[in-house]
Design an enzyme around this catalytic site. Structure first.
Site, PDB file in Angstrom:
ATOM      1  N   LYS A  11      32.026  39.722  33.161  1.00  0.00           N
ATOM      2  CA  LYS A  11      32.720  40.645  34.069  1.00  0.00           C
ATOM      3  C   LYS A  11      31.815  41.808  34.518  1.00  0.00           C
ATOM      4  O   LYS A  11      30.756  42.046  33.924  1.00  0.00           O
ATOM      5  CB  LYS A  11      33.985  41.162  33.369  1.00  0.00           C
ATOM      6  N   TYR A  51      43.888  34.917  39.113  1.00  0.00           N
ATOM      7  CA  TYR A  51      44.751  35.520  38.084  1.00  0.00           C
ATOM      8  C   TYR A  51      46.230  35.484  38.485  1.00  0.00           C
ATOM      9  O   TYR A  51      47.000  36.334  38.058  1.00  0.00           O
ATOM     10  CB  TYR A  51      44.324  36.961  37.831  1.00  0.00           C
ATOM     11  N   ASN A 114      36.725  44.186  29.243  1.00  0.00           N
ATOM     12  CA  ASN A 114      36.489  43.427  28.006  1.00  0.00           C
ATOM     13  C   ASN A 114      35.375  42.391  28.139  1.00  0.00           C
ATOM     14  O   ASN A 114      35.328  41.418  27.402  1.00  0.00           O
ATOM     15  CB  ASN A 114      37.796  42.798  27.500  1.00  0.00           C
ATOM     16  N   HIS A 117      35.604  36.553  30.213  1.00  0.00           N
ATOM     17  CA  HIS A 117      36.823  35.747  30.303  1.00  0.00           C
ATOM     18  C   HIS A 117      36.490  34.338  29.857  1.00  0.00           C
ATOM     19  O   HIS A 117      35.369  33.869  30.064  1.00  0.00           O
ATOM     20  CB  HIS A 117      37.334  35.711  31.753  1.00  0.00           C
ATOM     21  N   GLU A 128      40.167  26.292  36.512  1.00  0.00           N
ATOM     22  CA  GLU A 128      39.248  27.422  36.686  1.00  0.00           C
ATOM     23  C   GLU A 128      37.842  26.945  37.065  1.00  0.00           C
ATOM     24  O   GLU A 128      37.164  27.580  37.875  1.00  0.00           O
ATOM     25  CB  GLU A 128      39.217  28.266  35.411  1.00  0.00           C
TER      26      GLU A 128
HETATM   27  P1  CMP Z   1      41.035  37.663  30.717  1.00  0.00           P
HETATM   28  O1  CMP Z   1      40.640  36.706  29.653  1.00  0.00           O
HETATM   29  O2  CMP Z   1      40.143  37.785  31.896  1.00  0.00           O
HETATM   30  O3  CMP Z   1      42.503  37.282  31.224  1.00  0.00           O
HETATM   31  C1  CMP Z   1      43.366  38.231  31.793  1.00  0.00           C
HETATM   32  C2  CMP Z   1      42.850  39.612  31.655  1.00  0.00           C
HETATM   33  O4  CMP Z   1      43.809  40.614  31.829  1.00  0.00           O
HETATM   34  C3  CMP Z   1      42.333  39.818  30.249  1.00  0.00           C
HETATM   35  O5  CMP Z   1      41.146  39.098  30.058  1.00  0.00           O
HETATM   36  C4  CMP Z   1      42.206  41.322  30.211  1.00  0.00           C
HETATM   37  O6  CMP Z   1      41.000  41.772  30.770  1.00  0.00           O
HETATM   38  C5  CMP Z   1      43.363  41.731  31.092  1.00  0.00           C
HETATM   39  N1  CMP Z   1      44.451  42.203  30.276  1.00  0.00           N
HETATM   40  C6  CMP Z   1      45.224  41.486  29.448  1.00  0.00           C
HETATM   41  N2  CMP Z   1      46.128  42.280  28.878  1.00  0.00           N
HETATM   42  C7  CMP Z   1      45.927  43.497  29.350  1.00  0.00           C
HETATM   43  C8  CMP Z   1      46.527  44.731  29.150  1.00  0.00           C
HETATM   44  N3  CMP Z   1      47.568  44.877  28.313  1.00  0.00           N
HETATM   45  N4  CMP Z   1      46.047  45.781  29.823  1.00  0.00           N
HETATM   46  C9  CMP Z   1      45.008  45.634  30.683  1.00  0.00           C
HETATM   47  N5  CMP Z   1      44.386  44.487  30.928  1.00  0.00           N
HETATM   48  C10 CMP Z   1      44.838  43.425  30.255  1.00  0.00           C
END
Ligand code: CMP
Length: 152
Positions: A11, A51, A114, A117, A128
């Site tokens: 990311k 998403y 984070n 993904h 995906e």
């Molecule tokens: P990802 O694996 O990319 O899939 C969905 C994304 O939404 C997840 O990683 C996080 O980056 C984001 N995400 C999931 N839960 C939350 C949350 N409670 N608050 C903010 N972002 C979230």
């Protein structure tokens, strides 16, 4: 078990912090092969489609904003149990809960920022991977071998 494929995204936060190499090194050290890779910047439309299952959730709007704020690196990983293996390498999604030694324990700074993904099921992995890569842009190792080095 047969080889499996999964989609990985590095990311914008991780790219900005110069930790792409660290992330790819952890992936390869776990026995996963990177068999397709590209850097791209998602449009709002692309991020929304990717998403779409999160549409309506309280974090959705920011997720789209963040994922379009800079480039991402998308890659196809291949190996035994690739989906589960890569999820273990990434660590848990929620900030502060990622296991020791994982990518997110080291590089996540919030739930949204984070670093990575990964697909969460075989069905989603197919969807995906197809979202980013036609089959001709994927290079499984069984499809090629090194030529003999005449100087070796
Ligand atoms: P990802 O694996 O990319 O899939 C969905 C994304 O939404 C997840 O990683 C996080 O980056 C984001 N995400 C999931 N839960 C939350 C949350 N409670 N608050 C903010 N972002 C979230």
């Amino acid at each position: 078990m047969a080889k499996e494929r999964t989609l990985s995204i590095i990311k914008p936060d991780a790219i900005l912090k110069n930790v792409v190499g660290d992330i790819q090194s952890r992936i390869e050290s776990a026995g996963l092969s990177i068999i397709a890779v590209k850097m791209t910047r998602l449009s709002k439309k692309q991020a929304g489609l990717f998403y779409e299952m999160h549409k309506g959730k309280d974090f959705y709007e920011y997720l789209i904003k963040f994922m379009t704020s800079g480039p991402v690196i998308v890659q196809v990983l291949e190996g035994e149990n690739a989906i589960r293996n890569y999820r273990k390498v990434m660590g848990a999604t929620m900030f502060g809960t990622a296991e020791k030694g994982t990518i997110r324990e080291k590089h996540a700074t919030s739930n949204a920022h984070n670093a990575v993904h990964g697909s969460d099921s075989p069905e989603n992995a197919i969807r995906e991977i197809g979202f980013f890569f036609p089959e001709r842009q994927i290079y499984p190792k069984e499809n090629y071998k090194l030529s003999h080095d005449p100087n070796a």
